[in-house]
Design a protein around this motif. Structure first.
Motif, PDB file in Angstrom:
ATOM      1  N   THR A  36       0.628  -0.776  -0.329  1.00  0.00           N
ATOM      2  CA  THR A  36       0.174  -0.199  -0.588  1.00  0.00           C
ATOM      3  C   THR A  36       0.803   0.973  -0.031  1.00  0.00           C
ATOM      4  O   THR A  36       0.704   2.199  -0.803  1.00  0.00           O
ATOM      5  CB  THR A  36      -1.235   0.007   1.279  1.00  0.00           C
ATOM      6  OG1 THR A  36      -1.708  -1.482   0.762  1.00  0.00           O
ATOM      7  CG2 THR A  36      -1.457   1.262   0.886  1.00  0.00           C
ATOM      8  N   ILE A  37       2.352   1.317   0.797  1.00  0.00           N
ATOM      9  CA  ILE A  37       2.565   2.606   0.833  1.00  0.00           C
ATOM     10  C   ILE A  37       3.596   2.612  -0.363  1.00  0.00           C
ATOM     11  O   ILE A  37       3.721   3.906  -1.212  1.00  0.00           O
ATOM     12  CB  ILE A  37       3.830   2.039   1.900  1.00  0.00           C
ATOM     13  CG1 ILE A  37       3.189   2.482   3.510  1.00  0.00           C
ATOM     14  CG2 ILE A  37       4.546   3.191   1.920  1.00  0.00           C
ATOM     15  CD1 ILE A  37       3.555   1.879   4.781  1.00  0.00           C
ATOM     16  N   LYS A  38       3.729   1.722  -0.634  1.00  0.00           N
ATOM     17  CA  LYS A  38       4.716   2.048  -2.287  1.00  0.00           C
ATOM     18  C   LYS A  38       3.101   2.203  -3.600  1.00  0.00           C
ATOM     19  O   LYS A  38       4.116   3.796  -3.845  1.00  0.00           O
ATOM     20  CB  LYS A  38       4.877   0.266  -2.954  1.00  0.00           C
ATOM     21  CG  LYS A  38       6.020   0.216  -4.446  1.00  0.00           C
ATOM     22  CD  LYS A  38       6.080  -1.123  -4.764  1.00  0.00           C
ATOM     23  CE  LYS A  38       7.105  -0.837  -5.782  1.00  0.00           C
ATOM     24  NZ  LYS A  38       7.350  -1.893  -6.463  1.00  0.00           N
ATOM     25  N   GLN A  39       2.313   2.291  -4.223  1.00  0.00           N
ATOM     26  CA  GLN A  39       1.317   2.788  -4.011  1.00  0.00           C
ATOM     27  C   GLN A  39       1.158   4.260  -3.799  1.00  0.00           C
ATOM     28  O   GLN A  39       0.924   5.439  -4.857  1.00  0.00           O
ATOM     29  CB  GLN A  39       0.182   1.713  -4.486  1.00  0.00           C
ATOM     30  CG  GLN A  39      -1.144   2.457  -5.295  1.00  0.00           C
ATOM     31  CD  GLN A  39      -2.043   1.064  -4.659  1.00  0.00           C
ATOM     32  OE1 GLN A  39      -2.564   0.655  -4.413  1.00  0.00           O
ATOM     33  NE2 GLN A  39      -2.897   0.903  -6.423  1.00  0.00           N
ATOM     34  N   VAL A  40       0.621   4.574  -2.594  1.00  0.00           N
ATOM     35  CA  VAL A  40       1.290   5.653  -1.964  1.00  0.00           C
ATOM     36  C   VAL A  40       2.033   6.659  -2.034  1.00  0.00           C
ATOM     37  O   VAL A  40       2.051   8.249  -2.356  1.00  0.00           O
ATOM     38  CB  VAL A  40       0.639   5.625  -0.330  1.00  0.00           C
ATOM     39  CG1 VAL A  40       0.653   7.053   0.101  1.00  0.00           C
ATOM     40  CG2 VAL A  40      -0.789   5.227  -0.082  1.00  0.00           C
ATOM     41  N   THR A  41       3.221   6.265  -2.088  1.00  0.00           N
ATOM     42  CA  THR A  41       4.854   6.818  -2.028  1.00  0.00           C
ATOM     43  C   THR A  41       4.907   7.738  -4.219  1.00  0.00           C
ATOM     44  O   THR A  41       5.419   8.531  -3.642  1.00  0.00           O
ATOM     45  CB  THR A  41       5.539   6.521  -1.553  1.00  0.00           C
ATOM     46  OG1 THR A  41       5.708   5.162  -1.970  1.00  0.00           O
ATOM     47  CG2 THR A  41       5.913   6.451  -0.283  1.00  0.00           C
ATOM     48  N   THR A  42       4.287   6.544  -4.559  1.00  0.00           N
ATOM     49  CA  THR A  42       4.327   6.619  -5.962  1.00  0.00           C
ATOM     50  C   THR A  42       4.145   7.245  -6.677  1.00  0.00           C
ATOM     51  O   THR A  42       4.109   8.320  -7.873  1.00  0.00           O
ATOM     52  CB  THR A  42       4.385   5.457  -6.808  1.00  0.00           C
ATOM     53  OG1 THR A  42       5.312   4.551  -5.894  1.00  0.00           O
ATOM     54  CG2 THR A  42       4.880   5.295  -8.379  1.00  0.00           C
ATOM     55  N   ASN A  43       2.641   6.733  -6.334  1.00  0.00           N
ATOM     56  CA  ASN A  43       1.246   8.468  -7.043  1.00  0.00           C
ATOM     57  C   ASN A  43       1.599   9.466  -6.299  1.00  0.00           C
ATOM     58  O   ASN A  43       0.518  10.756  -6.086  1.00  0.00           O
ATOM     59  CB  ASN A  43       0.178   7.830  -6.978  1.00  0.00           C
ATOM     60  CG  ASN A  43      -0.180   6.406  -7.626  1.00  0.00           C
ATOM     61  OD1 ASN A  43       0.183   5.984  -9.319  1.00  0.00           O
ATOM     62  ND2 ASN A  43      -0.362   6.078  -7.676  1.00  0.00           N
ATOM     63  N   ASN A  44       1.999   9.990  -5.188  1.00  0.00           N
ATOM     64  CA  ASN A  44       2.320  11.815  -4.105  1.00  0.00           C
ATOM     65  C   ASN A  44       1.155  11.196  -2.982  1.00  0.00           C
ATOM     66  O   ASN A  44       0.794  12.421  -3.047  1.00  0.00           O
ATOM     67  CB  ASN A  44       2.689  12.318  -4.435  1.00  0.00           C
ATOM     68  CG  ASN A  44       3.634  13.110  -4.129  1.00  0.00           C
ATOM     69  OD1 ASN A  44       4.053  12.633  -2.711  1.00  0.00           O
ATOM     70  ND2 ASN A  44       3.600  14.834  -4.459  1.00  0.00           N
ATOM     71  N   LEU A  45       0.334  10.042  -3.433  1.00  0.00           N
ATOM     72  CA  LEU A  45      -1.209  10.587  -2.774  1.00  0.00           C
ATOM     73  C   LEU A  45      -1.584  11.022  -0.659  1.00  0.00           C
ATOM     74  O   LEU A  45      -1.751  11.944  -0.728  1.00  0.00           O
ATOM     75  CB  LEU A  45      -1.873   9.179  -2.299  1.00  0.00           C
ATOM     76  CG  LEU A  45      -2.353   8.215  -3.732  1.00  0.00           C
ATOM     77  CD1 LEU A  45      -3.200   6.785  -3.546  1.00  0.00           C
ATOM     78  CD2 LEU A  45      -2.956   8.822  -4.499  1.00  0.00           C
TER      79      LEU A  45
END
Length: 493
Positions: A248-257
């Motif tokens: 989840t964190i990888k997805q959040v940081t990649t998209n700068n959410l």
């Protein structure tokens, strides 16, 4: 030292040792590969947080009273969603979070928490989801005098206990008197009242407090640390949870959410009443104070009920001729009276709670009841011993048994003598119920913190609950005084 005295001393040691063994052995009962499976099986992921750190986590008005919002909460919701479960948020003081995690009161901690080597020995961390800096809050009147932490020599600086900023400011200079407090609102209040000269905290959090407090400002702290990354914490060995959360964190940081979505969405829930008058602002939060009164009275009434029952039992046990009953009563009374009530509450919630999952409110009631029982036992024992032995002897001579003499002759007279002392114990218990807020029980003190967090006003909520406590305790004192007069009048007749 005789044989009986040795047994009295050894008994509490054996009991405590057994409890500690049970607690520490219980923490190793969950296997790493079972963590995610267990979470998905129960359908909820419990997140622990300290909601005094806007915009990461803070209390604000919701549909059902105070509610926790923040970018960290949104991250927790995303992690729970990806696990296929619902998120449940538990609020408590910052320095209790990792203890709650280790004792399985919560499943994860997201609270602007930084990974450090010391913390990593006790819990497992995910990858970083956000990098923050450290800022110093100072009064605007000190703008020319304090420009960085180097100007704090000989002065006092504050920081939240257990935070990276606390360690940073303490290690930076031995000439700075560092004062640690559990709650950030208390630090801001101490700064504004000139009790301390600066507050070290997360840079984004500092911006939130500056925006609602016109008398303070943020400056660069001049402090840097490799431990400035925010991470999610899980129990030691919870590899399956860490791996899932990292996805989840990888997805959040990649998209700068976190920066582009979570923080802006959270700011929408932050209070915008900084220009509202104090009286108007406090009136808007009347439901918070009413909820706090209900919680305080529930804890107090239930605790004094069980406290009196325990008090009677242990008073009679201490007066018993049976050495074992006497020894148990002495150990209980002396141990409870010799340890702080806050420690007892935390031990029941975190310690015994590691064996049996006890809710925060129930833990608070149990701990306060046990504490009250020890003091009530001594009050009752004093009342019983104040009755002349001739009363019991006369009852026995009339054919009453010892139990009947105690029940019908001694105890009624003893309660008449100890009524004022019992009233004082009830008043004290009502005030001491505020300690339960340390584990997140929603009584008056907890609700006061919620109002402080949402209004950014430090003194007004404190003044209000002082008045509320006084009204409650004064009313109870008058009621107890009325019944005391009735009892005395009935006895004289």
């Amino acid at each position: 030292m005789n044989y009986v005295s040795k047994k009295i001393i050894l008994l509490p040691v054996i009991i405590l040792f057994s409890l500690f063994l049970a607690i520490f052995s219980s923490s190793s009962n969950v296997h790493a590969d079972d963590y995610l499976k267990n979470i998905q099986s129960k359908g909820t992921l419990v997140m622990g947080t300290s909601p005094d750190y806007p915009p990461y986590e803070f209390l604000s008005k919701g549909a059902n009273g105070s509610q926790v919002y923040g970018a960290d909460v949104e991250l927790g919701q995303q992690i729970a969603k990806d696990m296929g479960v619902k998120l449940k948020v538990k609020s408590m003081s910052f320095d209790s979070l990792l203890v709650a995690l280790q004792t399985h009161k919560v499943d994860m901690v997201i609270s602007g928490l930084n990974k450090t080597p010391e913390r990593a020995k006790s819990v497992d961390f995910t990858n970083s989801y956000y990098q923050s800096g450290t800022g110093l809050l100072i009064n605007k009147s000190d703008k020319g005098k304090i420009k960085s932490y180097q100007d704090l020599k000989g002065l006092s600086a504050g920081a939240q206990v257990g935070s990276v900023q606390y360690d940073l400011i303490k290690k930076a200079s031995k000439d700075v008197n560092v004062k640690g407090m559990e709650n950030v609102n208390d630090l801001i209040l101490a700064l504004k009242s000139n009790k301390i000269s600066a507050v070290a905290m997360d840079s984004a959090v500092a911006d939130s407090y500056v925006s609602h407090n016109p008398g303070i400002m943020k400056i660069s702290a001049g402090l840097h640390s490799a431990d400035s990354n925010n991470n999610v914490a899980f129990p030691k060995g919870a590899t399956s949870l860490v791996k899932k959360a990292n996805q989840t964190i990888k997805q959040v940081t990649t998209n700068n959410l976190y920066v582009d979505k979570f923080i802006p969405d959270s700011i929408k829930h932050m209070s915008s009443n900084k220009k509202t008058s104090t009286a108007s602002s406090m009136w808007q939060y009347k439901d918070f104070f009413i909820t706090g009164i209900k919680g305080t009275m529930l804890i107090s009434v239930v605790s004094i009920f069980f406290g009196i029952i325990l008090g009677i039992i242990f008073a009679l046990m201490r007066l018993s001729n049976n050495w074992l009953l006497h020894a148990i009563a002495v150990c209980y009374i002396e141990f409870i009276r010799g340890t702080p009530q806050m420690v007892q509450i935390m031990f029941v919630y975190f310690g015994l709670g590691a064996i049996v999952n006890v809710p925060a409110l129930t833990s608070g009631i149990i701990a306060i009841s046990i504490n009250s029982g020890a003091y009530v036992a001594e009050i009752i024992r004093g009342g019983i011993t104040s009755i002349a032995k001739g009363q019991s002897e006369a009852a026995l001579s009339l054919g009453l048994s010892e139990k009947q003499a105690m029940r019908y002759i001694v105890l009624p007279q003893a309660f008449k003598n100890i009524w004022p002392a019992l009233g004082n114990e009830l008043v004290t218990l009502i005030k001491d119920s505020s300690i339960a807020s340390v584990i997140g029980v929603g009584e008056l003190m907890y609700q006061m913190r919620a109002v402080q967090a949402d209004t950014y006003q430090g003194v007004a909520p404190i003044a209000i609950i002082m008045v509320i406590y006084f009204v409650i305790t004064f009313t109870i004192s008058r009621i107890m005084k009325y019944f005391e007069g009735k009892i005395s009048h009935g006895t004289n007749d």
